[in-house]
Write a protein that holds these residues in place. Structure first.
Motif, PDB file in Angstrom:
ATOM      1  N   ARG A 146      85.733  55.908  62.972  1.00  0.00           N
ATOM      2  CA  ARG A 146      85.611  56.282  64.397  1.00  0.00           C
ATOM      3  C   ARG A 146      84.396  55.581  64.995  1.00  0.00           C
ATOM      4  N   SER A 150      82.496  54.785  69.146  1.00  0.00           N
ATOM      5  CA  SER A 150      82.620  55.023  70.583  1.00  0.00           C
ATOM      6  C   SER A 150      83.392  53.880  71.225  1.00  0.00           C
ATOM      7  N   ARG A 157      84.465  52.047  74.747  1.00  0.00           N
ATOM      8  CA  ARG A 157      83.902  51.941  76.098  1.00  0.00           C
ATOM      9  C   ARG A 157      84.728  51.064  77.027  1.00  0.00           C
ATOM     10  N   TYR A 187      84.325  54.902  81.885  1.00  0.00           N
ATOM     11  CA  TYR A 187      84.788  53.634  81.308  1.00  0.00           C
ATOM     12  C   TYR A 187      86.272  53.388  81.583  1.00  0.00           C
ATOM     13  N   ILE A 236      81.888  60.048  73.792  1.00  0.00           N
ATOM     14  CA  ILE A 236      81.151  61.236  74.248  1.00  0.00           C
ATOM     15  C   ILE A 236      80.166  60.742  75.298  1.00  0.00           C
ATOM     16  N   ALA A 257      77.114  61.923  77.905  1.00  0.00           N
ATOM     17  CA  ALA A 257      76.200  62.781  78.665  1.00  0.00           C
ATOM     18  C   ALA A 257      76.197  62.342  80.128  1.00  0.00           C
ATOM     19  N   GLN A 258      76.448  61.062  80.343  1.00  0.00           N
ATOM     20  CA  GLN A 258      76.455  60.507  81.708  1.00  0.00           C
ATOM     21  C   GLN A 258      77.438  61.267  82.612  1.00  0.00           C
ATOM     22  N   ARG A 284      74.116  52.975  60.385  1.00  0.00           N
ATOM     23  CA  ARG A 284      73.562  54.273  59.999  1.00  0.00           C
ATOM     24  C   ARG A 284      72.485  54.060  58.950  1.00  0.00           C
TER      25      ARG A 284
HETATM   26  C1  LIG Z   1      75.513  64.043  73.054  1.00  0.00           C
HETATM   27  C2  LIG Z   1      75.930  62.601  73.176  1.00  0.00           C
HETATM   28  C3  LIG Z   1      75.871  61.976  74.406  1.00  0.00           C
HETATM   29  C4  LIG Z   1      76.274  60.637  74.546  1.00  0.00           C
HETATM   30  N1  LIG Z   1      76.260  60.060  75.799  1.00  0.00           N
HETATM   31  C5  LIG Z   1      76.699  58.795  75.954  1.00  0.00           C
HETATM   32  C6  LIG Z   1      76.777  58.230  77.250  1.00  0.00           C
HETATM   33  O1  LIG Z   1      76.445  58.843  78.265  1.00  0.00           O
HETATM   34  N2  LIG Z   1      77.251  56.947  77.359  1.00  0.00           N
HETATM   35  C7  LIG Z   1      77.661  56.226  76.258  1.00  0.00           C
HETATM   36  O2  LIG Z   1      78.087  55.087  76.412  1.00  0.00           O
HETATM   37  N3  LIG Z   1      77.605  56.754  75.004  1.00  0.00           N
HETATM   38  C8  LIG Z   1      77.140  58.019  74.829  1.00  0.00           C
HETATM   39  N4  LIG Z   1      77.128  58.586  73.575  1.00  0.00           N
HETATM   40  C9  LIG Z   1      77.631  57.816  72.426  1.00  0.00           C
HETATM   41  C10 LIG Z   1      76.522  57.379  71.479  1.00  0.00           C
HETATM   42  O3  LIG Z   1      75.796  56.312  72.045  1.00  0.00           O
HETATM   43  C11 LIG Z   1      77.165  56.959  70.148  1.00  0.00           C
HETATM   44  O4  LIG Z   1      77.837  58.053  69.584  1.00  0.00           O
HETATM   45  C12 LIG Z   1      76.144  56.452  69.149  1.00  0.00           C
HETATM   46  O5  LIG Z   1      75.511  55.282  69.613  1.00  0.00           O
HETATM   47  C13 LIG Z   1      76.783  56.149  67.785  1.00  0.00           C
HETATM   48  O6  LIG Z   1      77.807  55.177  67.953  1.00  0.00           O
HETATM   49  P1  LIG Z   1      79.322  55.450  67.538  1.00  0.00           P
HETATM   50  O7  LIG Z   1      79.797  56.642  68.329  1.00  0.00           O
HETATM   51  O8  LIG Z   1      80.040  54.185  67.940  1.00  0.00           O
HETATM   52  O9  LIG Z   1      79.365  55.711  66.066  1.00  0.00           O
HETATM   53  C14 LIG Z   1      76.722  59.910  73.417  1.00  0.00           C
HETATM   54  C15 LIG Z   1      76.786  60.556  72.177  1.00  0.00           C
HETATM   55  C16 LIG Z   1      76.419  61.877  72.048  1.00  0.00           C
HETATM   56  C17 LIG Z   1      76.534  62.560  70.696  1.00  0.00           C
END
Ligand SMILES: Cc1cc2nc3c(=O)[nH]c(=O)nc-3n(C[C@H](O)[C@H](O)[C@H](O)COP(=O)(O)O)c2cc1C
Length: 222
Positions: free
Chosen positions: A10, A12, A14, A122, A165, A167-168, A210
């Motif tokens: 998994r 993120s 975008r 996104y 995920i 927060a934005q 990580r």
């Molecule tokens: C509580 C939380 C808030 C986050 N907010 C954002 C966000 O606003 N924009 C974004 O692009 N990614 C956001 N992320 C994603 C993190 O940047 C991402 O999970 C982290 O860099 C690890 O990368 P991965 O998810 O690809 O493993 C958020 C993740 C978490 C857990």
């Protein structure tokens, strides 16, 4: 998909294809994620699955505020500082993403455009908002909401969907409450962008790293 494979693959997402997520797929994700653990099985989460014109109106309203540089007023305060080593990871993550996207450090315009795109989820066709009632105890509620948030992302990934995920998406919770018709006591934590990943988008090629176990695990068995 095996749990280990789901956990380790998994990432993120975008950038999303212009393809709706069928209701049955969302329900399958929710049905799996509701088995997440929580304090005393209190299940303090509430979720709102948002799409269609409501999502368009909400993201447009948030983008308008972002463009006018209205300061965010999240229900859950954003961290303002981190101890150095954590800050370094945060900076490396941002630098890695912008590097993969070909956005130079000094290119403020494209960085801002990226944040605007983030504010628009996104381009995801669906957002799952993670909410809780304001009369719940915050610290452990956050813990439980984190558990279900990760479960939602894993369940989506296991069916070929992508998530981010964000927060934005919780920067202007009053707009979320207004557009979703929520109670004034609802608190907004994050929105999870959900959709089919765009395989051609550079942002989706970014992979975070990580820390190795020895940096954060201690075995005490003597
Ligand atoms: C509580 C939380 C808030 C986050 N907010 C954002 C966000 O606003 N924009 C974004 O692009 N990614 C956001 N992320 C994603 C993190 O940047 C991402 O999970 C982290 O860099 C690890 O990368 P991965 O998810 O690809 O493993 C958020 C993740 C978490 C857990």
């Amino acid at each position: 998909m095996e749990v280990r494979a789901a956990l380790t693959t998994r990432r993120s997402i975008r950038a999303f294809l212009d393809r709706p997520v069928p209701r049955e797929a969302v329900v399958a994700i929710l049905e799996a994620a509701r088995w997440s653990p929580s304090w005393g099985n209190t299940q303090p989460w509430e979720l709102a699955v948002v799409g269609g014109d409501t999502l368009k109106r909400l993201t447009a309203a948030m983008a308008d505020r972002f463009a006018r540089q209205v300061p965010p007023a999240p229900d859950v305060p954003m961290p303002e500082t981190f101890p150095d080593e954590y800050r370094a990871r945060y900076m490396a993550c941002a630098a890695g993403l912008f590097g993969t996207m070909g956005i130079a450090r000094e290119d403020r315009e494209r960085r801002r455009a990226h944040l605007l795109h983030m504010t628009r989820a996104y381009g995801a066709p669906t957002v799952i908002y993670v909410l809780f009632r304001g009369d719940l105890p915050v610290p452990y509620t956050m813990f439980d909401l984190g558990a279900i948030t990760h479960a939602l992302c894993l369940a989506a990934h296991a069916q070929g969907l992508g998530t981010c995920i964000e927060a934005q998406l919780a920067h202007y919770p009053d707009l979320v409450r207004e557009h979703l018709g929520l109670d004034p006591t609802h608190r907004v934590v994050v929105g999870i962008a959900l959709g089919y990943p765009d395989p051609a988008a550079p942002a989706n090629a970014f992979r975070t790293t990580r820390e190795p176990l020895e940096t954060f695990v201690r075995f005490i068995d003597g």
